[in-house]
Design an enzyme around this catalytic site. Structure first.
Site, PDB file in Angstrom:
ATOM      1  N   ARG A 189      -2.356  21.393 -15.167  1.00 34.82           N
ATOM      2  CA  ARG A 189      -1.378  20.345 -15.439  1.00 34.82           C
ATOM      3  C   ARG A 189      -1.660  19.608 -16.750  1.00 34.82           C
ATOM      4  O   ARG A 189      -0.748  19.082 -17.391  1.00 34.82           O
ATOM      5  CB  ARG A 189      -1.313  19.342 -14.277  1.00 34.82           C
ATOM      6  CG  ARG A 189      -0.210  18.307 -14.470  1.00 34.82           C
ATOM      7  CD  ARG A 189       0.117  17.517 -13.232  1.00 34.82           C
ATOM      8  NE  ARG A 189       1.213  16.605 -13.496  1.00 34.82           N
ATOM      9  CZ  ARG A 189       1.794  15.828 -12.599  1.00 34.82           C
ATOM     10  NH1 ARG A 189       1.384  15.865 -11.341  1.00 34.82           N
ATOM     11  NH2 ARG A 189       2.791  15.022 -12.929  1.00 34.82           N
ATOM     12  N   LYS A 239       7.740  22.987 -14.599  1.00 39.45           N
ATOM     13  CA  LYS A 239       6.969  21.788 -14.233  1.00 39.45           C
ATOM     14  C   LYS A 239       6.572  21.842 -12.757  1.00 39.45           C
ATOM     15  O   LYS A 239       5.433  21.526 -12.388  1.00 39.45           O
ATOM     16  CB  LYS A 239       7.813  20.542 -14.511  1.00 39.45           C
ATOM     17  CG  LYS A 239       7.131  19.203 -14.152  1.00 39.45           C
ATOM     18  CD  LYS A 239       6.246  18.719 -15.262  1.00 39.45           C
ATOM     19  CE  LYS A 239       5.586  17.368 -14.928  1.00 39.45           C
ATOM     20  NZ  LYS A 239       6.396  16.223 -15.324  1.00 39.45           N
ATOM     21  N   HIS A 254       0.965  15.310 -26.675  1.00 39.95           N
ATOM     22  CA  HIS A 254       0.836  13.936 -26.202  1.00 39.95           C
ATOM     23  C   HIS A 254      -0.444  13.258 -26.679  1.00 39.95           C
ATOM     24  O   HIS A 254      -0.458  12.040 -26.870  1.00 39.95           O
ATOM     25  CB  HIS A 254       0.898  13.896 -24.669  1.00 39.95           C
ATOM     26  CG  HIS A 254       2.257  14.175 -24.118  1.00 39.95           C
ATOM     27  ND1 HIS A 254       2.916  15.361 -24.330  1.00 39.95           N
ATOM     28  CD2 HIS A 254       3.092  13.413 -23.359  1.00 39.95           C
ATOM     29  CE1 HIS A 254       4.087  15.322 -23.724  1.00 39.95           C
ATOM     30  NE2 HIS A 254       4.219  14.154 -23.140  1.00 39.95           N
ATOM     31  N   GLU A 293      10.466  17.539 -24.844  1.00 37.22           N
ATOM     32  CA  GLU A 293       9.646  17.853 -23.670  1.00 37.22           C
ATOM     33  C   GLU A 293       9.936  19.264 -23.144  1.00 37.22           C
ATOM     34  O   GLU A 293       9.037  19.948 -22.655  1.00 37.22           O
ATOM     35  CB  GLU A 293       9.873  16.815 -22.574  1.00 37.22           C
ATOM     36  CG  GLU A 293       9.366  15.421 -22.912  1.00 37.22           C
ATOM     37  CD  GLU A 293       7.856  15.275 -22.823  1.00 37.22           C
ATOM     38  OE1 GLU A 293       7.155  16.292 -22.648  1.00 37.22           O
ATOM     39  OE2 GLU A 293       7.367  14.136 -22.933  1.00 37.22           O
ATOM     40  N   HIS A 298       0.600   9.922 -28.209  1.00 38.90           N
ATOM     41  CA  HIS A 298       0.262   8.634 -27.602  1.00 38.90           C
ATOM     42  C   HIS A 298      -0.408   7.705 -28.624  1.00 38.90           C
ATOM     43  O   HIS A 298      -0.195   6.489 -28.598  1.00 38.90           O
ATOM     44  CB  HIS A 298      -0.659   8.833 -26.403  1.00 38.90           C
ATOM     45  CG  HIS A 298       0.058   9.349 -25.192  1.00 38.90           C
ATOM     46  ND1 HIS A 298      -0.609   9.751 -24.055  1.00 38.90           N
ATOM     47  CD2 HIS A 298       1.377   9.511 -24.926  1.00 38.90           C
ATOM     48  CE1 HIS A 298       0.275  10.155 -23.151  1.00 38.90           C
ATOM     49  NE2 HIS A 298       1.472  10.023 -23.665  1.00 38.90           N
ATOM     50  N   HIS A 319       9.611   8.184 -26.930  1.00 38.89           N
ATOM     51  CA  HIS A 319       8.473   8.987 -26.472  1.00 38.89           C
ATOM     52  C   HIS A 319       8.597  10.443 -26.931  1.00 38.89           C
ATOM     53  O   HIS A 319       7.644  11.025 -27.465  1.00 38.89           O
ATOM     54  CB  HIS A 319       8.368   8.927 -24.949  1.00 38.89           C
ATOM     55  CG  HIS A 319       7.290   9.792 -24.391  1.00 38.89           C
ATOM     56  ND1 HIS A 319       5.943   9.607 -24.692  1.00 38.89           N
ATOM     57  CD2 HIS A 319       7.347  10.870 -23.565  1.00 38.89           C
ATOM     58  CE1 HIS A 319       5.236  10.530 -24.073  1.00 38.89           C
ATOM     59  NE2 HIS A 319       6.047  11.309 -23.382  1.00 38.89           N
ATOM     60  N   ASN A 354       0.372  18.111 -21.460  1.00 34.49           N
ATOM     61  CA  ASN A 354       0.143  17.045 -22.430  1.00 34.49           C
ATOM     62  C   ASN A 354       0.057  17.560 -23.865  1.00 34.49           C
ATOM     63  O   ASN A 354      -0.349  16.816 -24.764  1.00 34.49           O
ATOM     64  CB  ASN A 354      -1.133  16.285 -22.072  1.00 34.49           C
ATOM     65  CG  ASN A 354      -0.945  15.450 -20.825  1.00 34.49           C
ATOM     66  OD1 ASN A 354      -0.144  14.534 -20.787  1.00 34.49           O
ATOM     67  ND2 ASN A 354      -1.691  15.798 -19.781  1.00 34.49           N
ATOM     68  N   GLU A 362      -3.957  16.801 -12.227  1.00 30.75           N
ATOM     69  CA  GLU A 362      -4.331  17.103 -13.601  1.00 30.75           C
ATOM     70  C   GLU A 362      -5.810  17.421 -13.762  1.00 30.75           C
ATOM     71  O   GLU A 362      -6.480  16.950 -14.680  1.00 30.75           O
ATOM     72  CB  GLU A 362      -3.945  15.918 -14.508  1.00 30.75           C
ATOM     73  CG  GLU A 362      -3.659  16.323 -15.931  1.00 30.75           C
ATOM     74  CD  GLU A 362      -3.055  15.188 -16.731  1.00 30.75           C
ATOM     75  OE1 GLU A 362      -3.797  14.472 -17.400  1.00 30.75           O
ATOM     76  OE2 GLU A 362      -1.819  15.023 -16.668  1.00 30.75           O
ATOM     77  N   ARG A 377       0.802  -1.235   0.000  1.00 31.29           N
ATOM     78  CA  ARG A 377       0.000   0.000   0.000  1.00 31.29           C
ATOM     79  C   ARG A 377       0.832   1.281   0.000  1.00 31.29           C
ATOM     80  O   ARG A 377       0.327   2.344   0.343  1.00 31.29           O
ATOM     81  CB  ARG A 377      -0.990   0.008   1.172  1.00 31.29           C
ATOM     82  CG  ARG A 377      -2.036  -1.101   1.076  1.00 31.29           C
ATOM     83  CD  ARG A 377      -3.243  -0.784   1.931  1.00 31.29           C
ATOM     84  NE  ARG A 377      -4.279  -1.798   1.712  1.00 31.29           N
ATOM     85  CZ  ARG A 377      -4.662  -2.682   2.617  1.00 31.29           C
ATOM     86  NH1 ARG A 377      -4.089  -2.698   3.812  1.00 31.29           N
ATOM     87  NH2 ARG A 377      -5.615  -3.546   2.345  1.00 31.29           N
ATOM     88  N   LYS A 432       3.735  11.379 -11.580  1.00 28.85           N
ATOM     89  CA  LYS A 432       2.939  10.504 -12.442  1.00 28.85           C
ATOM     90  C   LYS A 432       3.659   9.163 -12.559  1.00 28.85           C
ATOM     91  O   LYS A 432       4.844   9.125 -12.904  1.00 28.85           O
ATOM     92  CB  LYS A 432       2.773  11.110 -13.834  1.00 28.85           C
ATOM     93  CG  LYS A 432       1.665  12.124 -13.949  1.00 28.85           C
ATOM     94  CD  LYS A 432       1.474  12.472 -15.411  1.00 28.85           C
ATOM     95  CE  LYS A 432       0.354  13.461 -15.615  1.00 28.85           C
ATOM     96  NZ  LYS A 432       0.168  13.783 -17.044  1.00 28.85           N
TER      97      LYS A 432
END
Length: 352
Positions: free
Chosen positions: A228, A214, A235, A176, A239, A252, A232, A224, A112, A134
């Site tokens: 935030r 960032k 992205h 990025e 993606h 990426h 993306n 997000e 956990r 993330k």
């Protein structure tokens, strides 16, 4: 240099991002370094020399985005159970974004939740992926669809790790940084355009500015729900490209570069960005050595893949776009399908 993260708006979490030579780190409990053979060959000994702990385990996983999946995470967890790690133990991610994502996710679900630390070794992970918490893995439906927001206890960015980085991966990391500059800071964009990418000072400046941008965004919006999502940019398209090519053709950052070009075409179609600025961004990416084109075999299928994106909700696709000029952004959720298709058709594979 230290850049602080303090998540006051969601919960009292704070940690520091250190941009400097790797310091000595002392632990009272077991530590496991998660890495891959490529990174281990160059940097594992340096990481081991920096750590003092009762036990240091090394967990090597295969190298590549195609291994960023639940099978690999389960293999990490198995090794932690075998070594009898407990809730006081710590994981260290030594590698790029893939290693960081999988290590953080493993830490979030092992008993956990246990502590983890980021030691990013690629430019992409130093400017972006290692900061913000993330974590996750890919599956057949898309990228990072299984994961958690789980903050590290610290991030140690040693620019010396970049000395062994292949040029292609270095360039992918710059994508990025450019993404953040286009969204938030035109002056930073111009700096990257004119920077000497062989200069360690210029690269450290790019890392530091990226991390500060960032960190500011994450401080405002950890999970997000608002600003935030702007990170993306590129992205949503990128993606899909990664998924359609089985995560094996593009790095990426390369997919994000193509994604930014596609997003800009949509922004031009909507009158949000001039053709001149879209061309300027494309030329900047090409000059750095990043791909800027992709041939779409089935435009309708490409469009349907957008619905697997984490930013889509209630049947609406969220597109992150430049707004008016470089350094400004907008999140659009009401773009008619026909306009998106029209932009995508500019990348359609033509029959011979």
């Amino acid at each position: 240099m230290i850049v602080p993260i303090k998540l006051e708006n969601t919960k009292e979490i704070s940690y520091n991002i250190h941009i400097d030579s790797l310091p000595k780190l002392k632990f009272d409990n077991k530590v496991a370094i998660v890495t891959n053979p490529t990174v281990a060959k160059y940097h594992l000994q340096k990481a081991l020399d920096s750590i003092e702990a009762p036990l240091v385990e090394v967990i090597e996983v295969p190298d590549g985005e195609e291994y960023k999946n639940m099978d690999t995470v389960l293999s990490i967890l198995d090794k932690l159970f075998q070594a009898r790690f407990d809730r006081k133990s710590t994981l260290i991610a030594l590698g790029g974004g893939v290693i960081g994502d999988m290590t953080g996710f493993s830490a979030s679900i092992y008993q956990r939740g246990i502590d983890f630390i980021q030691m990013p070794t690629t430019l992409l992970s130093q400017v972006d992926a290692s900061v913000g918490g993330k974590t996750g893995v890919n599956n057949k439906y898309g990228k990072n669809l299984i994961g958690a927001f789980y903050q590290p206890k610290a991030v140690y960015i040693d620019p010396a790790f970049l000395d062994t980085l292949p040029k292609r991966e270095f360039n992918a990391g710059l994508a990025e940084a450019i993404k953040m500059a286009i969204m938030f800071d035109r002056e930073f964009y111009e700096y990257i355009k004119t920077a000497n990418l062989d200069s360690k000072e210029d690269i450290v400046n790019i890392i530091a500015k990226s991390v500060k941008l960032k960190a500011d965004v994450v401080n405002q919006d950890e999970k997000e729900n608002g600003i935030r999502a702007v990170l993306n940019y590129g992205h949503t398209f990128g993606h899909v490209i990664e998924n359609l090519t089985n995560y094996t053709k593009y790095l990426h950052g390369e997919a994000v570069a193509i994604g930014m070009v596609m997003a800009n075409e949509l922004a031009v179609e909507l009158g949000l960005l001039s053709k001149e600025e879209a061309k300027d961004i494309k030329e900047t990416l090409k000059k750095i050595g990043l791909p800027t084109d992709f041939k779409i075999d089935d435009v309708e299928d490409f469009y349907e893949h957008f619905y697997l994106d984490k930013k889509s909700s209630k049947g609406l696709i969220a597109f992150i776009l430049p707004n008016g000029s470089i350094g400004s952004y907008v999140i659009k959720k009401d773009i008619p399908k026909e306009l998106v298709i029209k932009a995508l058709k500019k990348f359609e594979a033509k029959e011979l």
